[in-house]
Design a protein around this motif. Structure first.
Motif, mmCIF file in Angstrom:
data_model
loop_
_atom_site.group_PDB
_atom_site.id
_atom_site.type_symbol
_atom_site.label_atom_id
_atom_site.label_comp_id
_atom_site.label_asym_id
_atom_site.label_seq_id
_atom_site.Cartn_x
_atom_site.Cartn_y
_atom_site.Cartn_z
ATOM 1 N N ASP A 146 0.836 -1.195 0.000
ATOM 2 C CA ASP A 146 0.000 0.000 0.000
ATOM 3 C C ASP A 146 0.875 1.251 0.000
ATOM 4 O O ASP A 146 0.592 2.228 -0.705
ATOM 5 C CB ASP A 146 -0.931 -0.011 1.211
ATOM 6 N N TRP B 82 0.982 4.191 -2.780
ATOM 7 C CA TRP B 82 0.795 5.586 -2.371
ATOM 8 C C TRP B 82 1.965 6.436 -2.859
ATOM 9 O O TRP B 82 1.772 7.520 -3.413
ATOM 10 C CB TRP B 82 0.671 5.659 -0.848
ATOM 11 N N GLN C 21 -9.546 8.551 -8.955
ATOM 12 C CA GLN C 21 -9.387 8.597 -7.501
ATOM 13 C C GLN C 21 -10.492 7.790 -6.828
ATOM 14 O O GLN C 21 -10.244 7.053 -5.877
ATOM 15 C CB GLN C 21 -9.441 10.036 -7.004
ATOM 16 N N GLU C 22 -11.706 7.930 -7.319
ATOM 17 C CA GLU C 22 -12.833 7.188 -6.739
ATOM 18 C C GLU C 22 -12.679 5.693 -6.947
ATOM 19 O O GLU C 22 -12.969 4.906 -6.061
ATOM 20 C CB GLU C 22 -14.158 7.676 -7.334
ATOM 21 N N ARG D 294 -10.055 4.430 -4.531
ATOM 22 C CA ARG D 294 -10.599 4.408 -3.171
ATOM 23 C C ARG D 294 -11.537 3.211 -2.978
ATOM 24 O O ARG D 294 -11.537 2.570 -1.933
ATOM 25 C CB ARG D 294 -11.334 5.711 -2.897
ATOM 26 N N ARG E 117 -9.770 -0.162 -2.133
ATOM 27 C CA ARG E 117 -9.149 -0.337 -0.824
ATOM 28 C C ARG E 117 -10.080 -1.094 0.111
ATOM 29 O O ARG E 117 -11.284 -0.921 0.072
ATOM 30 C CB ARG E 117 -8.836 1.019 -0.198
#
Length: 68
Positions: free
Chosen positions: A38, A42, A60-61, A64, A67
Motif C-alpha cells: 500500500d 501511495w 481517484q474514486e 478508493r 481499498r
C-alpha cells in the motif's frame, strides 16, 4: 480473462520454478506485506501527482473503492 475461465485457471496454475527457493511468508506477516505494498502504491501515486498533476477525479474514486 473471462470470469468463467477463472476456476480452470486457478486449478491448473503453478508457480514458476524460480520461486521454489523463496521462503513462505508466515500468515502473521501478511499485514506487514500489505502495508508495504500500500505504501509503494501511495508513493508512486504521489510521485505521479508531483510530476504530472492530480489524476482525474473518477480514477481517484475507483482507487478508493479498491481499498479494503
Amino acid at each position: 480473462m473471462p470470469s468463467a475461465a477463472v476456476p480452470g485457471w486457478m486449478e491448473n496454475w503453478r508457480p514458476p520454478s524460480s520461486w521454489r527457493h523463496l521462503a513462505t511468508l508466515p500468515a502473521e506477516r501478511l499485514p506487514d506485506l500489505m502495508a508495504e505494498l500500500d505504501n509503494r502504491v501511495w508513493y508512486a501515486a504521489l510521485m505521479d501527482v508531483l510530476d504530472d498533476g492530480p489524476e482525474p477525479r473518477e480514477e481517484q474514486e475507483r482507487a478508493r473503492a479498491r481499498r479494503p
